[in-house]
Design an enzyme around this catalytic site. Structure first.
Site, PDB file in Angstrom:
ATOM      1  N   CYS A 120       0.843  -1.199   0.000  1.00  0.00           N
ATOM      2  CA  CYS A 120       0.000   0.000   0.000  1.00  0.00           C
ATOM      3  C   CYS A 120       0.880   1.251   0.000  1.00  0.00           C
ATOM      4  O   CYS A 120       1.281   1.731   1.061  1.00  0.00           O
ATOM      5  CB  CYS A 120      -0.934  -0.011   1.208  1.00  0.00           C
ATOM      6  SG  CYS A 120      -2.072   1.400   1.223  1.00  0.00           S
ATOM      7  N   CYS A 123      -0.498   4.289   1.751  1.00  0.00           N
ATOM      8  CA  CYS A 123      -0.377   4.213   3.213  1.00  0.00           C
ATOM      9  C   CYS A 123       1.057   4.419   3.673  1.00  0.00           C
ATOM     10  O   CYS A 123       1.297   5.071   4.694  1.00  0.00           O
ATOM     11  CB  CYS A 123      -0.815   2.838   3.718  1.00  0.00           C
ATOM     12  SG  CYS A 123      -2.326   2.207   2.986  1.00  0.00           S
ATOM     13  N   ASP A 124       2.020   3.855   2.967  1.00  0.00           N
ATOM     14  CA  ASP A 124       3.362   3.716   3.540  1.00  0.00           C
ATOM     15  C   ASP A 124       4.469   4.499   2.833  1.00  0.00           C
ATOM     16  O   ASP A 124       5.614   4.500   3.313  1.00  0.00           O
ATOM     17  CB  ASP A 124       3.751   2.224   3.569  1.00  0.00           C
ATOM     18  CG  ASP A 124       2.869   1.435   4.536  1.00  0.00           C
ATOM     19  OD1 ASP A 124       2.325   2.060   5.473  1.00  0.00           O
ATOM     20  OD2 ASP A 124       2.717   0.223   4.354  1.00  0.00           O
TER      21      ASP A 124
HETATM   22  C1  LIG Z   1       0.420  -3.651   4.519  1.00  0.00           C
HETATM   23  C2  LIG Z   1      -0.790  -2.775   4.541  1.00  0.00           C
HETATM   24  C3  LIG Z   1      -0.711  -1.534   5.154  1.00  0.00           C
HETATM   25  C4  LIG Z   1      -1.821  -0.708   5.201  1.00  0.00           C
HETATM   26  N1  LIG Z   1      -1.702   0.488   5.825  1.00  0.00           N
HETATM   27  C5  LIG Z   1      -2.770   1.296   5.886  1.00  0.00           C
HETATM   28  C6  LIG Z   1      -2.682   2.558   6.566  1.00  0.00           C
HETATM   29  O1  LIG Z   1      -1.625   2.912   7.099  1.00  0.00           O
HETATM   30  N2  LIG Z   1      -3.787   3.336   6.583  1.00  0.00           N
HETATM   31  C7  LIG Z   1      -4.956   2.968   5.964  1.00  0.00           C
HETATM   32  O2  LIG Z   1      -5.935   3.735   6.034  1.00  0.00           O
HETATM   33  N3  LIG Z   1      -5.078   1.796   5.331  1.00  0.00           N
HETATM   34  C8  LIG Z   1      -4.018   0.956   5.275  1.00  0.00           C
HETATM   35  N4  LIG Z   1      -4.107  -0.231   4.598  1.00  0.00           N
HETATM   36  C9  LIG Z   1      -5.381  -0.565   3.908  1.00  0.00           C
HETATM   37  C10 LIG Z   1      -6.424  -1.057   4.914  1.00  0.00           C
HETATM   38  O3  LIG Z   1      -5.846  -2.048   5.736  1.00  0.00           O
HETATM   39  C11 LIG Z   1      -7.651  -1.610   4.204  1.00  0.00           C
HETATM   40  O4  LIG Z   1      -8.163  -0.655   3.299  1.00  0.00           O
HETATM   41  C12 LIG Z   1      -8.743  -1.960   5.210  1.00  0.00           C
HETATM   42  O5  LIG Z   1      -8.253  -2.889   6.154  1.00  0.00           O
HETATM   43  C13 LIG Z   1      -9.977  -2.549   4.533  1.00  0.00           C
HETATM   44  O6  LIG Z   1     -10.887  -2.874   5.536  1.00  0.00           O
HETATM   45  P1  LIG Z   1     -12.018  -3.976   5.322  1.00  0.00           P
HETATM   46  O7  LIG Z   1     -12.706  -4.100   6.630  1.00  0.00           O
HETATM   47  O8  LIG Z   1     -12.809  -3.665   4.128  1.00  0.00           O
HETATM   48  O9  LIG Z   1     -11.275  -5.353   4.970  1.00  0.00           O
HETATM   49  P2  LIG Z   1     -10.073  -6.145   5.638  1.00  0.00           P
HETATM   50  O10 LIG Z   1      -9.239  -5.321   6.521  1.00  0.00           O
HETATM   51  O11 LIG Z   1      -9.431  -6.847   4.490  1.00  0.00           O
HETATM   52  O12 LIG Z   1     -10.823  -7.235   6.562  1.00  0.00           O
HETATM   53  C14 LIG Z   1     -11.538  -8.274   5.992  1.00  0.00           C
HETATM   54  C15 LIG Z   1     -12.045  -9.185   7.100  1.00  0.00           C
HETATM   55  O13 LIG Z   1     -12.935 -10.161   6.547  1.00  0.00           O
HETATM   56  C16 LIG Z   1     -12.651 -11.443   7.073  1.00  0.00           C
HETATM   57  N5  LIG Z   1     -13.170 -12.434   6.130  1.00  0.00           N
HETATM   58  C17 LIG Z   1     -12.838 -12.632   4.837  1.00  0.00           C
HETATM   59  N6  LIG Z   1     -13.574 -13.641   4.318  1.00  0.00           N
HETATM   60  C18 LIG Z   1     -14.400 -14.064   5.318  1.00  0.00           C
HETATM   61  C19 LIG Z   1     -15.395 -15.092   5.407  1.00  0.00           C
HETATM   62  N7  LIG Z   1     -15.730 -15.855   4.357  1.00  0.00           N
HETATM   63  N8  LIG Z   1     -16.020 -15.274   6.601  1.00  0.00           N
HETATM   64  C20 LIG Z   1     -15.728 -14.493   7.685  1.00  0.00           C
HETATM   65  N9  LIG Z   1     -14.804 -13.499   7.624  1.00  0.00           N
HETATM   66  C21 LIG Z   1     -14.147 -13.308   6.468  1.00  0.00           C
HETATM   67  C22 LIG Z   1     -11.151 -11.431   7.282  1.00  0.00           C
HETATM   68  O14 LIG Z   1     -10.762 -12.421   8.213  1.00  0.00           O
HETATM   69  C23 LIG Z   1     -10.970 -10.000   7.818  1.00  0.00           C
HETATM   70  O15 LIG Z   1     -11.239  -9.976   9.200  1.00  0.00           O
HETATM   71  C24 LIG Z   1      -3.032  -1.111   4.569  1.00  0.00           C
HETATM   72  C25 LIG Z   1      -3.117  -2.359   3.960  1.00  0.00           C
HETATM   73  C26 LIG Z   1      -2.026  -3.203   3.950  1.00  0.00           C
HETATM   74  C27 LIG Z   1      -2.133  -4.559   3.303  1.00  0.00           C
END
Ligand SMILES: Cc1cc2nc3c(=O)[nH]c(=O)nc-3n(C[C@H](O)[C@H](O)[C@H](O)COP(=O)(O)OP(=O)(O)OC[C@H]3O[C@@H](n4cnc5c(N)ncnc54)[C@H](O)[C@@H]3O)c2cc1C
Length: 306
Positions: A120, A123-124
């Site tokens: 990302c 982000c970083d």
């Molecule tokens: C290395 C890295 C660094 C980042 N740094 C930043 C930052 O500094 N600032 C920022 O704003 N964003 C950052 N991001 C981006 C941010 O993490 C994501 O945009 C955000 O987490 C998305 O949130 P979400 O809840 O949509 O999904 P996710 O965080 O992807 O969570 C998905 C969830 O769904 C669950 N899941 C999936 N399939 C199933 C299923 N079938 N049944 C039950 N549960 C399931 C998973 O276990 C997980 O808990 C970063 C991402 C990465 C990879």
């Protein structure tokens, strides 16, 4: 006694934000955490761009969000959902928030999250001031990330598998404007990473092994929405597998009336976060979408069930 019962699939920022709102609205809330409790932010270290949060790591922020949801009565089940219809039969409404995983290469990069490896750049990038960084990918997001990194890094090298970019002409033009800071290596594959942090990359350049010194490595080779279990369901997905909510369908050019922006093609099933959004992919935007889905869900339940 709670009148309504909602299942939230996913325990990342979108799912937990939704859970805080539904449980505070006195809707019985169960969060299915999946295989990555806390979601993608648990892979990173310090978070600098989440408003109001200073000096917290990603895992700490996600523990705080989980505890906040639990404080209002949300229950977290450490299970993975495989059957949406079964869930619909057990709950009055469902909020899908399964996120998307960055594509990886499987060359040992998993050991380097927060140690010089990221997927990302938005982000970083700011953590790489004056550093020599490499970006892998040949599409729009690779060029986007490489150009974003030029604001901070001393030099950026793009590693491209083939002999040309998949990126649009507009993005390639943008790259040309930064050619003094970005170089491109063609026919190059990453074979291994070396060091305590990311220090060296072992590359295959057109069949020849080459080892380069680096201070940062970004992958920009796409994301996979965790929507595989929905493929046979009635929840409409786009070609890449992202969930089409009413808003997303409208944005994609479909002529539909948007009544519940976060509702999917199935009444009572809502969606939020990175499993819907392939544009912004930030914790803050996922939280915002989770809150919107929770509010739509609450109002929809009242409208159909009273
Ligand atoms: C290395 C890295 C660094 C980042 N740094 C930043 C930052 O500094 N600032 C920022 O704003 N964003 C950052 N991001 C981006 C941010 O993490 C994501 O945009 C955000 O987490 C998305 O949130 P979400 O809840 O949509 O999904 P996710 O965080 O992807 O969570 C998905 C969830 O769904 C669950 N899941 C999936 N399939 C199933 C299923 N079938 N049944 C039950 N549960 C399931 C998973 O276990 C997980 O808990 C970063 C991402 C990465 C990879």
């Amino acid at each position: 006694m709670n009148k309504h019962k909602v299942a939230i699939v996913g325990s990342g920022p979108a799912g937990l934000a939704a859970a805080i709102y539904t449980s505070r609205a006195e809707i019985e809330t169960v969060v299915y955490a999946g295989e990555e409790p806390g979601g993608q932010l648990t892979k990173t270290t310090e978070i600098e761009n989440y408003p109001g949060v200073v000096g917290k790591t990603g895992p700490e922020l996600m523990v705080a969000m989980t505890e906040q949801a639990q404080k209002f009565g949300a229950r977290v089940e450490y299970e993975t959902v495989v059957d949406i219809e079964k869930l619909q039969s057990e709950y009055d409404a469902v909020i899908l928030a399964m996120g998307a995983s960055p594509r990886l290469l499987g060359v040992g990069e998993d050991a380097y999250w927060g140690k010089g490896f990221s997927t990302c750049a938005v982000c970083d990038a700011a953590f790489y001031k004056g550093k020599n960084v490499y970006v892998i990918g040949g599409g729009d997001s690779a060029i986007e990330d490489a150009t974003a990194l030029t604001k901070f890094a001393s030099h950026v090298t793009l590693l491209v598998r083939g002999t040309e970019f998949r990126a649009s002409k507009a993005m390639q033009k943008r790259l040309e404007q930064h050619r003094d800071q970005i170089s491109v290596m063609w026919k190059t594959n990453l074979k291994a990473i070396k060091g305590e942090r990311v220090e060296q990359l072992v590359l295959d350049v057109d069949g020849e092994e080459k080892v380069v010194d680096v201070e940062g490595l970004f992958f920009a080779i796409g994301h996979l929405p965790a929507t595989g279990f929905l493929k046979e369901s009635k929840v409409k997905l786009d070609q890449e597998g992202y969930i089409l909510t009413q808003s997303a369908s409208r944005l994609a050019g479909e002529n539909i009336e948007v009544v519940w922006p976060t509702m999917t093609s199935v009444p009572g099933v809502f969606a939020a976060g990175d499993c819907v959004d392939h544009r912004y992919r930030q914790a803050g935007t996922a939280v915002g979408m989770g809150i919107a889905a929770a509010l739509d869900c609450e109002r929809w339940l009242e409208s159909v069930q009273g």
